[in-house]
Design an enzyme around this catalytic site. Structure first.
Site, mmCIF file in Angstrom:
data_model
loop_
_atom_site.group_PDB
_atom_site.id
_atom_site.type_symbol
_atom_site.label_atom_id
_atom_site.label_comp_id
_atom_site.label_asym_id
_atom_site.label_seq_id
_atom_site.Cartn_x
_atom_site.Cartn_y
_atom_site.Cartn_z
ATOM 1 C CD GLU A 65 -1.149 -2.289 1.722
ATOM 2 O OE1 GLU A 65 -1.212 -3.587 0.899
ATOM 3 O OE2 GLU A 65 -0.109 -2.375 2.741
ATOM 4 C CD GLU A 117 -2.742 -8.462 -0.254
ATOM 5 O OE1 GLU A 117 -3.747 -7.670 0.179
ATOM 6 O OE2 GLU A 117 -1.131 -9.064 -0.243
#
Length: 558
Positions: free
Chosen positions: A170, A194
């Protein structure tokens, strides 16, 4: 590798409890496997306090993550010491998930980084997961705000002071800062693996064939490939990894990171020959060639480390065969270890099948990368050694032979036709070729024909002529390269024709091999005139017998 994927597929949890993944015993289990296979570090997510509850609890205020305190089920210092005592040793990649609580992280970061340095921890994975935004001094900021740009730079510099290598998830987009602070080894900034568990659609096969031409241009990417149990049963529910196992291997070549993760569970790697590729493949490269590619559709990367080359080819949801010329090789003979979608591989039912072959090659050879839907092919090329020159066969490009193009020469309008072609591969490796059926020069059906070395396959095509007339039906790779041509006479549709009953249509559950099974039925022409029809018997969707039946009105044939 690390305690990570098992939480994503639902085998374990981040939150403390009976199913938590981060336990001292589980971390030691991963370290045992890592040491045995030369993997240098183990990531443990969920090791520290603050994971209680679900995503909405830890990714919103008050942020309670503690970056030096282990949970009751995990002892960081014991795990670090255990890894250091292994031979070869295994380090710990510490995990710092902020949940968007940037102020909470900054309050602890200097103490935490000093603690990690004291323990001998030299790599960290950072996370900034929050849908609401980054919380700094009670206010929310976007990931790409100036406050967060400053934060990421500060964290990178502080980590360098404590000899800590960073893998940031992120993050802001790559900016080139890693050239100043090379401890910023890799980062996310895209839909990583993921997301295969975010929905049944996950990351479609073309996703990782788009990233090399988009996000990866900006810098290294941490994708977390290496999933061997791509269907991740029994934990996956209605999700899966949208690749074959062979394709997961190719991503170690296609996706450049500098820090790579063998992301699956240790038990999914045990005793599998294809894991040897992960043990051997480098993470840094001296030279890179993009052999060919089409954004989101297919690509082949060739990367060199020292004297060895690694090739990674992948395709989207379309089966493909790509020619991979080896003209980039230096003079001399190489051993090619080829990992490709197995001859019985199927994207939906058998995506884990991998064929492994070894051949001698040189720069004059061209390899064929034969891939099923979502598939791939990976090749390790190393200089030949010792007796290998005499013991290994030379690579032979697969060259198909064709025989027995079978088609009904007379049918009625609107009757389905199933032309068949026998294809033989006399070579030693899996071939792949797109063959089309042409009717009066127009392509009506295409099949990707994949035949393993030394085998023969029957390829079935299909079309349904709607109008009476004479048609030229041909099959081949292109209209200018036809294998066979036949003429079909299409007659007008005759009287109604029906099966009224299947007297004695019983098939035994078991028969001896080679035994003949008889199938009987009753055919009645219920129309007003004479009729002519071709009746076909199929076994596992393959036509095994066809017969033309001519009946007068009201006539019955048993």
């Amino acid at each position: 590798m690390g305690i990570w994927w098992e939480m994503h597929i639902g085998k374990a949890t981040w939150a403390p409890g009976p199913d938590v993944g981060a336990t001292t015993a589980n971390a030691k289990r991963y370290m045992d496997f890592a040491s045995e296979h030369g993997i240098e570090s183990v990531l443990v997510e969920g090791w520290n306090t603050g994971w209680e509850g679900g995503f909405d609890d830890w990714s919103n205020p008050p942020h309670t993550f503690d970056f030096t305190e282990s949970t009751d089920q995990y002892d960081l210092e014991e795990v670090v010491e255990y890894g250091q005592q292994k031979d070869p040793s295994v380090g710990v990649t510490i995990h710092n998930e902020t949940g968007g609580g940037v102020s909470n992280y900054l309050d602890q970061i200097e103490e935490a980084y000093a603690y990690y340095e004291e323990l001998g921890i030299h790599s960290a994975k950072l996370g900034y997961v929050s849908a609401e935004g980054m919380s700094i001094d009670g206010e929310l900021y976007p990931h790409h705000s100036q406050r967060m740009v400053n934060h990421y730079r500060y964290v990178t510099q502080l980590a360098a002071e404590h000899e800590l290598m960073l893998n940031v998830h992120e993050p802001i987009k790559p900016t080139g800062i890693r050239r100043t602070w090379p401890n910023l080894m890799t980062q996310e900034g895209f839909r990583g693996l993921e997301y295969e568990n975010a929905s049944p659609r996950g990351n479609p096969p073309g996703h990782t064939l788009t990233l090399p031409f988009t996000r990866m241009i900006a810098g290294p990417v941490d994708y977390n490939q290496g999933i061997f149990d791509v269907l991740h049963e029994p934990y996956g529910g209605d999700t899966r990894v949208h690749n074959t196992r062979a394709r997961q291997l190719t991503l170690f070549v296609i996706m450049f990171s500098g820090l790579q993760m063998a992301a699956d569970l240790p038990e999914n790697y045990d005793d599998l020959d294809e894991f040897e590729f992960i043990e051997n493949v480098p993470v840094s490269w001296d030279e890179t060639n993009v052999v060919h590619g089409s954004i989101g559709r297919y690509t082949t990367f060739a990367r060199r480390n020292g004297e060895e080359w690694y090739l990674g080819s992948g395709t989207d949801d379309t089966p493909r065969a790509l020619d991979v010329p080896l003209s980039f090789l230096e003079k001399g003979t190489y051993v090619a270890t080829v990992y490709t979608d197995g001859e019985d591989a199927d994207y939906h039912t058998n995506p884990t099948s991998v064929d492994i072959d070894e051949f001698l090659v040189d720069g004059n050879d061209t390899l064929l990368a034969s891939m099923i839907e979502g598939g791939g092919q990976t090749v390790r090329l190393r200089p030949v050694e010792g007796k290998e020159r005499a013991d290994l066969p030379s690579y032979e490009y697969p060259d198909y032979e064709y025989d027995s193009f079978i088609i009904q020469n007379e049918v009625m309008a609107s009757e389905a036709i199933t032309p068949t072609l026998e294809v033989t591969n006399p070579g030693t490796v899996i071939g792949g070729e797109s063959l089309s059926l042409y009717v009066d020069g127009e392509e009506v059906d295409t099949r990707f024909v994949r035949v393993s070395g030394g085998n023969e396959e029957q390829v079935d095509f299909a079309f349904k002529p709607s109008d009476p007339g004479t048609y030229e039906v041909a099959v081949g790779p292109s209209p200018d390269d036809l294998i066979a041509t036949e003429t079909v006479e299409v007659t007008p549709t005759s009287a109604e024709f029906e099966w009224l009953s299947f007297d004695g249509f019983d098939v035994p559950e078991e028969v001896e091999r080679g035994a003949t099974i008889e199938v009987t039925g009753t055919v009645t022409n219920t129309g007003d005139g004479e009729t002519s029809q071709v009746v076909k018997m199929t076994v596992d969707a393959e036509v095994v017998r066809a017969a033309r039946i001519n009946l007068e009105s009201g006539e019955v044939l048993k």
